[in-house]
Design an enzyme around this catalytic site. Structure first.
Site, short mmCIF file in Angstrom:
data_model
loop_
_atom_site.label_atom_id
_atom_site.label_comp_id
_atom_site.label_asym_id
_atom_site.label_seq_id
_atom_site.Cartn_x
_atom_site.Cartn_y
_atom_site.Cartn_z
N ASP A 1 0.81 -1.22 0.00
CA ASP A 1 0.00 0.00 0.00
C ASP A 1 0.84 1.27 0.00
OD1 ASP A 1 0.74 -0.81 2.65
OD2 ASP A 1 -0.65 0.67 3.47
N GLU B 1 -0.16 -1.57 5.56
CA GLU B 1 0.95 -1.35 6.49
C GLU B 1 0.96 0.09 6.97
OE1 GLU B 1 5.10 -0.19 7.64
OE2 GLU B 1 3.80 0.62 6.06
#
Length: 370
Positions: free
Chosen positions: A78, A140
Site C-alpha cells: 500500500d 501497512e
C-alpha cells in the site's frame, strides 16, 4: 548482474497502479502474476475481509536448489494518499520522481521491485540458491493493520529482511519502538455561553487541561508522545458538551511505553475530575518494540553483503514501526534495511536508479550468502 532497463521499466509500470491502503487489489494481482511467471507459488490469507480492505496479505515461495534455510523478504503493497493517478518521471540526474501531484510510491516499490529483479536474475542465470519466501502486506501504512492479521504459519523462514526504510543502501534498523494508540472522549454539560455559562461544563476546556498536563514530544531518549487530533464543540454561544482527543506514544522500552500511556491517561482523568467533566478512555497497543543483537546471523549476513557490494554499513535504531515489529512477535528474526527511497509520504518522494540497482545487488547477495 542487474538488468537495469527491466528494473526501471518494472518500477515505472507498477507506479501507475493505484494501491492506497485498503485498495491494493490491482497491484497485488499484477505482482502475483509476475511472481508466478518467475516460478513462485503465491497464496493469500483472509486479512482483507478482517480489516475492511479489498485485498489480502500475499505469501510467495520459490523452492531452492541448495540445502540452505529459507530466507524471507518483506515489503508492503500500500501507499499513502495522495496516491491515485501516480506517474513516474526520470530527471537528468537519473532520479525517479512523481510526475504529478501525488506520492511516487517508492514507499514501498523501492523495496519490492529490487527483490523481484534480483530473484528473476538468479532464475534467468540458473544460479543455485536457497529457498526464498516473500511476505507482501496490505494496509501497512495504517499502523501495520494488514500484518496484524497475517497467518505466520504460512511462512517457514526464521530470518527476514524488511525493505522499508529511507536512506542510502547499507543502513539497517536493529531496534524499533512499540506503539500505543490512545483516544479520549470527554463529556461536559451544554449551556448557553452568554446567559448561563456557570451551568455548563466545557469538554474542550477539560480536554485542554488534560493535554497541557501531558509530557509530549521527546519524552526521553527512547520515547515520544503526541496529540494527533482534537475535535468537538459547535457554535460559539454553546458551552461544548463533547470533545474527542486522539494521541499516541512510542518507546523502545516496553515498560516505559506502558508507563507513558498510563501517564497520559491519568492526566486526562485528573482534568476531567477537576472540571466536572467525564471521560472515556481507549488504549490500543499497535505493535511492540523489537531489538536484534549486532552479532545475530541476520545482521552478520547483511554486513557481509554490504562489504561484497562496497557499501558502508550503518546499524541504527528508529522511531518508526514496520512489519518487522509483527514478524518479531511470530519468532522471525529480522532487520529493516534501506531501499534508497527519500522524502516518503510527500509529493517530493523519489528514488535514484543507482540506488535501485544497488539494492537489487544487495538482495542478490543476501540470498546467495550463508
Amino acid at each position: 548482474m542487474v538488468n537495469e532497463t527491466r528494473l526501471v521499466d518494472l518500477f515505472c509500470d507498477l507506479v501507475k497502479i493505484d494501491s492506497v491502503s485498503l485498495e491494493e487489489r490491482d497491484l497485488a494481482d499484477a505482482v502475483s502474476l509476475i511472481l508466478q511467471n518467475i516460478g513462485f507459488t503465491v497464496e493469500e490469507d483472509q486479512s482483507g475481509q478482517a480489516i475492511g480492505g479489498n485485498c489480502n496479505n500475499l505469501y510467495a515461495r520459490l523452492d531452492g536448489s541448495t540445502d540452505q534455510a529459507p530466507l524471507l523478504f518483506a515489503v508492503h503493497l500500500d501507499t499513502v494518499e495522495p496516491g491515485r493517478g501516480k506517474l513516474a518521471r526520470i530527471d537528468d540526474n537519473r532520479v525517479i520522481r512523481s510526475a504529478g501531484n501525488t506520492v511516487l510510491g517508492a514507499d514501498n516499490l523501492a523495496g519490492l521491485v529490487p527483490i523481484i529483479e534480483a530473484i528473476r536474475g538468479l532464475v534467468d542465470e540458473d544460479i543455485r540458491h536457497r529457498p526464498i519466501e516473500l511476505f507482501l502486506s496490505v494496509a501497512e501504512e495504517l499502523h501495520l493493520t494488514g500484518s496484524h492479521a497475517m497467518e505466520a504459519e504460512r511462512l517457514s523462514a526464521s530470518q527476514a529482511y524488511v525493505l522499508d526504510t529511507s536512506g542510502s543502501p547499507g543502513l539497517a534498523v536493529l531496534k524499533a519502538p512499540g506503539h500505543i494508540a490512545l483516544s479520549f472522549d470527554v463529556y461536559g454539560q451544554a449551556a448557553h455561553a452568554g446567559i448561563d455559562p456557570e451551568n455548563g461544563v466545557s469538554a474542550i476546556q477539560a480536554a485542554s487541561r488534560g493535554i497541557a498536563a501531558m509530557q509530549l514530544g521527546r519524552v526521553d531518549e527512547q520515547s515520544t508522545a503526541n496529540i494527533g487530533r482534537i475535535e468537538g464543540g459547535g457554535e460559539t454561544n454553546v458551552v461544548a458538551d463533547f470533545c474527542r482527543v486522539t494521541a499516541e506514544c512510542r518507546s523502545l522500552n516496553l515498560d516505559r511505553l506502558d508507563e507513558i500511556a498510563q501517564d497520559m491517561t491519568d492526566a486526562m482523568l485528573r482534568a476531567a475530575d477537576q472540571t466536572g467533566a467525564k471521560v472515556e478512555t481507549s488504549r490500543k497497543p499497535s505493535y511492540l518494540p523489537y531489538e536484534i543483537r549486532p552479532d545475530h546471523p541476520v545482521v552478520r549476513r547483511f554486513e557481509k553483503a554490504c562489504h561484497n557490494n562496497n557499501l558502508p554499513v550503518r546499524l541504527v535504531s528508529t522511531g518508526g514501526g514496520s512489519d518487522n515489529n509483527i514478524l518479531a512477535l511470530h519468532g522471525i528474526d529480522g532487520i529493516v534495511i534501506s531501499c534508497g527511497m527519500t522524502d516518503v509520504h510527500s509529493r517530493d518522494e523519489s528514488v535514484s536508479i543507482d540506488d535501485l540497482v544497488t539494492v537489487t545487488r544487495l538482495v542478490r547477495s543476501l540470498i546467495l550468502l550463508d
